[in-house]
Scaffold this motif. Structure first.
Motif, short mmCIF file in Angstrom:
data_model
loop_
_atom_site.label_atom_id
_atom_site.label_comp_id
_atom_site.label_asym_id
_atom_site.label_seq_id
_atom_site.Cartn_x
_atom_site.Cartn_y
_atom_site.Cartn_z
N PRO A 48 21.22 12.63 71.58
CA PRO A 48 20.42 12.76 72.80
C PRO A 48 19.16 11.89 72.66
O PRO A 48 18.35 12.13 71.77
CB PRO A 48 20.06 14.25 72.85
CG PRO A 48 20.87 14.90 71.75
CD PRO A 48 21.13 13.83 70.74
N THR A 69 6.65 11.34 74.60
CA THR A 69 5.23 11.34 75.00
C THR A 69 4.28 11.34 73.81
O THR A 69 3.15 10.89 73.93
CB THR A 69 4.91 12.56 75.89
OG1 THR A 69 5.39 13.73 75.20
CG2 THR A 69 5.59 12.47 77.23
N ARG A 70 4.76 11.83 72.65
CA ARG A 70 3.85 11.88 71.50
C ARG A 70 3.56 10.50 70.94
O ARG A 70 2.68 10.35 70.11
CB ARG A 70 4.44 12.77 70.40
CG ARG A 70 4.26 14.25 70.69
CD ARG A 70 5.02 15.11 69.71
NE ARG A 70 6.46 14.98 69.89
CZ ARG A 70 7.36 15.51 69.07
NH1 ARG A 70 6.97 16.20 68.02
NH2 ARG A 70 8.65 15.37 69.30
N GLN A 87 21.47 11.07 81.50
CA GLN A 87 21.06 12.45 81.76
C GLN A 87 20.39 12.57 83.13
O GLN A 87 20.29 13.68 83.66
CB GLN A 87 20.14 12.97 80.65
CG GLN A 87 19.99 14.48 80.69
CD GLN A 87 19.01 15.01 79.69
OE1 GLN A 87 18.37 14.23 78.96
NE2 GLN A 87 18.85 16.31 79.63
N GLY A 135 16.09 18.96 79.24
CA GLY A 135 16.16 19.71 77.98
C GLY A 135 17.33 19.29 77.11
O GLY A 135 18.30 18.69 77.58
N LYS A 168 11.25 5.45 71.91
CA LYS A 168 10.71 5.78 70.58
C LYS A 168 11.78 5.59 69.49
O LYS A 168 11.46 5.34 68.34
CB LYS A 168 10.14 7.19 70.54
CG LYS A 168 11.17 8.29 70.61
CD LYS A 168 10.54 9.65 70.33
CE LYS A 168 11.55 10.76 70.54
NZ LYS A 168 11.06 12.08 70.32
N GLY A 200 14.84 11.83 75.99
CA GLY A 200 13.48 12.37 76.03
C GLY A 200 12.46 11.27 76.29
O GLY A 200 12.76 10.08 76.12
N LEU A 201 11.26 11.66 76.69
CA LEU A 201 10.28 10.65 77.12
C LEU A 201 9.41 10.13 75.98
O LEU A 201 8.73 9.12 76.13
CB LEU A 201 9.39 11.23 78.23
CG LEU A 201 10.18 11.63 79.50
CD1 LEU A 201 9.24 12.26 80.51
CD2 LEU A 201 10.92 10.44 80.09
P1 UTP Z 1 11.72 16.17 71.84
O1 UTP Z 1 11.34 17.57 72.03
O2 UTP Z 1 11.35 15.49 70.58
O3 UTP Z 1 11.15 15.39 73.08
O4 UTP Z 1 13.30 16.10 72.06
P2 UTP Z 1 10.87 13.87 73.37
O5 UTP Z 1 10.71 13.77 74.84
O6 UTP Z 1 11.92 12.95 72.80
O7 UTP Z 1 9.51 13.51 72.62
P3 UTP Z 1 8.00 13.99 72.93
O8 UTP Z 1 7.93 15.42 72.46
O9 UTP Z 1 7.75 13.83 74.39
O10 UTP Z 1 7.16 13.05 72.10
C1 UTP Z 1 14.23 16.31 71.03
C2 UTP Z 1 15.40 15.38 71.22
O11 UTP Z 1 16.12 15.69 72.40
C3 UTP Z 1 16.21 14.59 73.27
C4 UTP Z 1 15.08 13.67 72.85
O12 UTP Z 1 15.40 12.32 73.17
C5 UTP Z 1 15.00 13.93 71.36
O13 UTP Z 1 15.97 13.16 70.65
N1 UTP Z 1 16.09 15.07 74.66
C6 UTP Z 1 15.15 16.00 74.96
C7 UTP Z 1 16.96 14.61 75.60
O14 UTP Z 1 17.84 13.76 75.35
N2 UTP Z 1 16.85 15.11 76.88
C8 UTP Z 1 15.92 16.02 77.21
O15 UTP Z 1 15.89 16.44 78.37
C9 UTP Z 1 15.04 16.47 76.22
#
Ligand code: UTP
Length: 298
Positions: free
Chosen positions: A13, A19-20, A107, A112, A30, A16-17
């Motif tokens: 997966p 953001t950190r 997605q 999530g 990232k 995710g964005l």
């Molecule tokens: P994280 O909680 O690390 O979130 O997701 P994130 O968005 O990647 O990073 P931050 O917290 O904003 O910096 C855990 C994993 O789940 C994936 C993310 O890509 C990461 O590999 N993920 C999370 C998804 O693919 N889809 C989502 O809706 C949420």
């Protein structure tokens, strides 16, 4: 290479964005940040390959094209390296696109981790599969996923990777209540998402590797979004636990959480020190740093 017929597919997966890691992740994923010279995601893909998986399914979202390009053939680059006689780099580049079969599924909205797994249902079908969160880079021999597949094959049930974390860090993880089967292997009694320190049933924290069975999909479909609007994989696993035993394995290896800045920095230093071409001069540089007078860097 050993082929494990039981687990042929691994889901990454990556929607995710990140953001950190802003602003670095404003225009690039990232997962493409390098640990020395290899993008974070490639460590996970190589682990899957070394564990016998031969199909990678990436759950992507907007702005993640660089990941697809990274694992695709780059004819212009190959032609250029060939013409310049840069054989070593050419081999390295070809190795990446020859790695494995890749599929991509979007997605749409980052709803999530549980939702990200759910959108792979059509590609997974009715077989067990792995989920790898690329943020957790694990240096292990045998590879972390291979260790988990061995336990899956033995116990014939889903296996979640765990690590013992310091008590004050439990609130950052999914935490298990578990009964030991033997050292390092547990039968899960309950899973709690990010508990308060006083309420944590143990310090066994879920890390970014899962071996799952397809009966997780109906559970995820039935899982409600949480307060933040996300469908949590942990909640789906919790309902699956009512129907079948789930297991946890403490991975024998070194894990780096590259999803946070300190973890990322540690991982860069760790992997640089493991590189024969860099270890010597880098070690020399590190030992020259005067940690008491932080500004006196040479
Ligand atoms: P994280 O909680 O690390 O979130 O997701 P994130 O968005 O990647 O990073 P931050 O917290 O904003 O910096 C855990 C994993 O789940 C994936 C993310 O890509 C990461 O590999 N993920 C999370 C998804 O693919 N889809 C989502 O809706 C949420």
């Amino acid at each position: 290479m050993t082929r494990h017929a039981t687990i042929r597919k691994a889901v990454f997966p990556v929607a995710g964005l990140g953001t950190r890691f802003l602003p670095a992740t404003k225009a690039q994923p990232k997962e493409m940040l390098p640990l020395v010279d290899k993008p974070i995601i490639q460590y996970g893909v190589e682990e899957a390959l070394a564990s016998g998986v031969d199909n990678i399914i990436l759950v992507t979202g907007r702005g993640k094209n660089a990941i697809e390009d990274h694992f695709d053939v780059n004819i212009e680059l190959e032609t250029f390296l060939e013409a310049r006689g840069k054989t070593a780099q050419l081999e390295e580049i070809r190795k990446i696109s020859n790695l494995i079969n890749f599929s991509y599924v979007r997605q749409g909205e980052p709803l999530g981790l549980g939702h990200a797994v759910l959108v792979t249902q059509g590609l997974i079908g009715h077989e067990p599969f792995a989920v790898i969160l690329g943020d957790d880079v694990i240096d292990a021999n045998p590879p972390a996923l291979r260790q988990m597949i061995a336990v899956y094959e033995e116990l014939q049930g889903p296996v979640i990777a765990v690590e013992r974390v310091p008590t004050e860090e439990v609130s950052a993880y999914g935490i298990l209540d578990a009964e030991p089967i033997r050292p390092g292997v547990h039968r899960i009694v309950d899973l709690v998402e990010k508990p308060a320190v006083a309420e944590a049933p143990s310090n066994l924290a879920i890390i970014g590797r899962y071996v799952l069975t397809p009966d997780i999909f109906p559970e995820l479909e039935a899982t409600q979004s949480d307060r933040t609007g996300e469908i949590q994989l942990t909640n789906g696993l919790r309902s699956l636990l009512q129907k079948r035993p789930l297991y946890a394995l403490e991975i024998d290896g070194v894990r780096h959480d590259t999803g946070n800045k300190l973890g990322f920095l540690r991982a860069v230093v760790y992997f640089a020190l493991r590189r024969p071409d860099l270890a010597g001069p880098f070690r020399e540089y590190l030992s020259s740093i005067d940690l008491e007078n932080k500004l006196k860097l040479r």
